[in-house]
Motif scaffolding. Structure first.
Motif, mmCIF file in Angstrom:
data_model
loop_
_atom_site.group_PDB
_atom_site.id
_atom_site.type_symbol
_atom_site.label_atom_id
_atom_site.label_comp_id
_atom_site.label_asym_id
_atom_site.label_seq_id
_atom_site.Cartn_x
_atom_site.Cartn_y
_atom_site.Cartn_z
ATOM 1 N N ARG A 143 0.848 -1.181 0.000
ATOM 2 C CA ARG A 143 0.000 0.000 0.000
ATOM 3 C C ARG A 143 0.888 1.238 0.000
ATOM 4 O O ARG A 143 1.811 1.354 0.804
ATOM 5 C CB ARG A 143 -0.895 -0.007 1.231
ATOM 6 C CG ARG A 143 -1.825 1.187 1.350
ATOM 7 C CD ARG A 143 -3.014 1.055 0.460
ATOM 8 N NE ARG A 143 -3.929 2.197 0.591
ATOM 9 C CZ ARG A 143 -5.027 2.345 -0.120
ATOM 10 N NH1 ARG A 143 -5.360 1.417 -1.008
ATOM 11 N NH2 ARG A 143 -5.807 3.388 0.030
ATOM 12 N N ASP A 170 -4.905 -1.736 -9.797
ATOM 13 C CA ASP A 170 -4.584 -0.939 -8.614
ATOM 14 C C ASP A 170 -5.831 -0.683 -7.781
ATOM 15 O O ASP A 170 -5.821 -0.830 -6.547
ATOM 16 C CB ASP A 170 -3.936 0.371 -9.067
ATOM 17 C CG ASP A 170 -3.312 1.134 -7.907
ATOM 18 O OD1 ASP A 170 -3.113 0.525 -6.843
ATOM 19 O OD2 ASP A 170 -3.024 2.325 -8.081
ATOM 20 N N SER A 174 -6.999 -1.857 -3.904
ATOM 21 C CA SER A 174 -7.509 -0.940 -2.878
ATOM 22 C C SER A 174 -8.841 -1.426 -2.321
ATOM 23 O O SER A 174 -9.090 -1.316 -1.113
ATOM 24 C CB SER A 174 -7.665 0.463 -3.465
ATOM 25 O OG SER A 174 -6.420 0.976 -3.884
ATOM 26 N N HIS A 416 -0.898 1.710 -4.969
ATOM 27 C CA HIS A 416 -0.039 0.623 -4.514
ATOM 28 C C HIS A 416 1.298 0.713 -5.239
ATOM 29 O O HIS A 416 1.365 1.199 -6.375
ATOM 30 C CB HIS A 416 -0.688 -0.744 -4.774
ATOM 31 C CG HIS A 416 -1.859 -1.024 -3.893
ATOM 32 N ND1 HIS A 416 -3.113 -0.509 -4.152
ATOM 33 C CD2 HIS A 416 -1.980 -1.754 -2.752
ATOM 34 C CE1 HIS A 416 -3.951 -0.901 -3.207
ATOM 35 N NE2 HIS A 416 -3.293 -1.665 -2.351
#
Length: 564
Positions: A143, A170, A174, A416
């Motif tokens: 992260r 990505d 998340s 990330h």
């Protein structure tokens, strides 16, 4: 007359000392000391010398005599000549290959850099550094501790450019993080949390925002609902900060309630863990909003308090946020103290850790650093320490210097990052480039020294000097994390030195000539004679032009130059 005498004296010194002539030309036209310019000026100097010495050397007679000599040679001579040349070039190639395999550089290149380079004013990037160990970095996606807000930053980029700053991969990562951080097994009991549990799984942003409003309608103290709206609906940092403050008020109340009941059952323990994650996330985001709004000291205080209150949550890498804020305040002593705590051999490294350490060490010497002076007298102990820190950082992530030196354009960092990858380099440079610019001379020192790392590590994908070998999987992972319009940086693999390629080609060419001459001597003799005649045809116009220039040149100037 004095003026003419000074000109003649300068011409005399330039002609008698080609090296001074070379330096004079470079200083006048303000060219860098590169090999291309050096060879070009040297060839020009040789042409001028050949022009002035054509009469004493009798070039025309010598060329004619050489043509007669070549015509009278026997096939045995050609076989012996090409065979000997092939043997010598093969021996040189074997030695160069052995030396390159052992030391990672060409012997001829090393002699040129170490001995001829200082004389020519070139760079000496070969440095020594101490050995260290580090935990092996695999292609694990982390992260990004400095990720931006989707609504007020990533979406704004989309509105302006029409391009998506985040990839689906990505955003999917998340979504998984949000489900892990903001949900637990007891969400089904509370209607608002149950709605938010479904909201984090939604792929459509508008559906998530709508679900967050539904959750707040059911419960005005739903902290995760405010978090989602602050992240994705707020169109400015001020609006996001306002929503995060409302989330903080609700999150603190839930945290205190779950803290009293955490030991009653496993479900209460999971609920307390979720409420802790929510509270830490909100406080961290508030500190980042304060940093973006220019309230850096307030942001530093919030981060310090957060790290003291929750010291076990190192996985969130809050110290990287704090390092960036301290460098912005130019509180270098505090940054060094924080770095000393986290730059431990047992902790996983990051670009922020390695490059901040390099910046702090470079700060002590970079304002007075001069490459020419360092090349002549050598590096001092403090300069050597700074250079070693830069090499350590570059070995960990080799993509960062090109962004810090603005050789590549910086895009918005992804949510990330891949450690030691291009995504981490973008995330670091996006925030820390101003910090490097604030330290006078830091970027100059980085520019002069960072490329020396690749000379020290011959095979970075097979072995490392300070870290484990550079992983092969970073390129594929970065392509999934970074948008398609960005040119992904890959590890700058060490190429074959020029001299090994040159000697290899020379060896192959001479060996081929030797075989052809041995098998077809008559044809090769005809080829050699045709080549000599072709060279004679090329030299004839040059000789004609020189003779014409000689007849047009005033006799007085010719006598002055030949006398000099």
């Amino acid at each position: 007359m004095d003026f003419v005498y000074d000109i003649l004296e300068k011409l005399k010194s330039l002609i008698l000392r080609p090296w001074n002539f070379l330096r004079f030309l470079i200083s006048e036209i303000d060219l860098s000391w590169s090999w291309g310019y050096l060879w070009g000026i040297w060839l020009l100097l040789v042409a001028i010398l050949v022009y002035f010495l054509r009469a004493p050397l009798k070039l025309s007679d010598n060329i004619n005599a050489m043509s007669v000599f070549i015509s009278s040679l026997t096939p045995k001579f050609y076989v012996a000549l090409t065979g000997t040349s092939s043997l010598l070039s093969g021996i040189i190639l074997i030695f160069e290959w052995w030396y390159f395999r052992k030391y990672g550089t060409s012997f001829i290149e090393q002699v040129s850099v170490n001995h001829l380079g200082p004389l020519l004013g070139g760079e000496d990037n070969e440095t020594t550094s101490t050995q260290a160990n580090d935990s092996k970095q695999k292609c694990k996606v982390w992260r990004n501790p400095l990720n931006l807000l989707r609504g007020s930053e990533y979406n704004r980029y989309n509105w302006v450019t029409g391009q998506e700053a985040l990839t689906y991969y990505d955003m999917n990562l998340s979504a998984q993080d949000h489900q892990t951080f903001f949900t637990c097994e007891t969400d089904n009991i509370r209607p608002a949390d149950n709605v938010m549990q479904k909201a984090w799984r939604e792929r459509n942003p508008q559906a998530r925002i709508k679900a967050a409003h539904q959750a707040l309608d059911l419960d005005q103290d739903c902290a995760t609902g405010y978090i989602l709206l602050a992240e994705e609906e707020a169109v400015s940092i001020l609006e996001a900060e306002r929503l995060f403050r409302r989330a903080l008020k609700a999150g603190e109340g839930l945290y205190r309630k779950s803290q009293l009941l955490q030991h009653h059952s496993a479900m209460h323990e999971a609920e307390h863990r979720r409420d802790t994650n929510v509270l830490v996330y909100i406080k961290r985001r508030l500190s980042m909003c304060a940093r973006k709004l220019g309230k850096t000291r307030e942001a530093v205080k919030m981060m310090r308090d957060l790290m003291k209150e929750f010291p076990m949550l190192n996985v969130l890498n809050i110290h990287e946020n704090l390092l960036e804020a301290l460098l912005e305040l130019q509180a270098y002593a505090d940054a060094q103290a924080l770095l000393f705590k986290y730059d431990d051999i047992s902790l996983p490294k990051s670009a922020t850790i390695c490059y901040t350490a390099a910046l702090l060490k470079a700060r002590a010497v970079c304002d007075k650093f001069s490459l020419e002076v360092a090349t002549k007298r050598g590096l001092s102990s403090s300069e050597m320490t700074a250079v070693e820190a830069i090499h350590r950082a570059v070995e960990f992530n080799p993509h960062v210097p090109k962004y810090l030196l603005e050789m590549k354009s910086i895009i918005l960092p992804p949510e990330h990052i891949l450690k030691r990858g291009d995504s981490e380099a973008i995330a670091y440079a996006f925030y820390h480039l101003p910090q490097w610019k604030n330290v006078e001379g830091a970027l100059n020192l980085l520019h002069c020294t960072w490329e020396g790392t690749f000379r020290m590590i011959p095979y970075p994908l097979e072995k490392g000097h300070l870290f484990y070998p550079y992983p092969n999987c970073t390129e594929n992972a970065d392509r999934e994390l970074l948008p398609s319009f960005h040119y992904v940086s890959v590890y700058p693999k060490k190429e074959w030195p020029f001299f090994i390629v040159f000697v290899g080609c020379l060896c192959s060419f001479t060996a081929m000539l030797a075989i052809l001459t041995h098998q077809y001597p008559d044809i090769m003799i005809l080829f050699a004679k045709a080549l000599s005649e072709f060279l004679g045809m090329l030299v004839a116009p040059i000789t004609f032009i020189l003779e014409k220039l000689d007849s047009l040149m005033p006799t007085s100037i010719w006598h002055v130059l030949t006398r000099v």
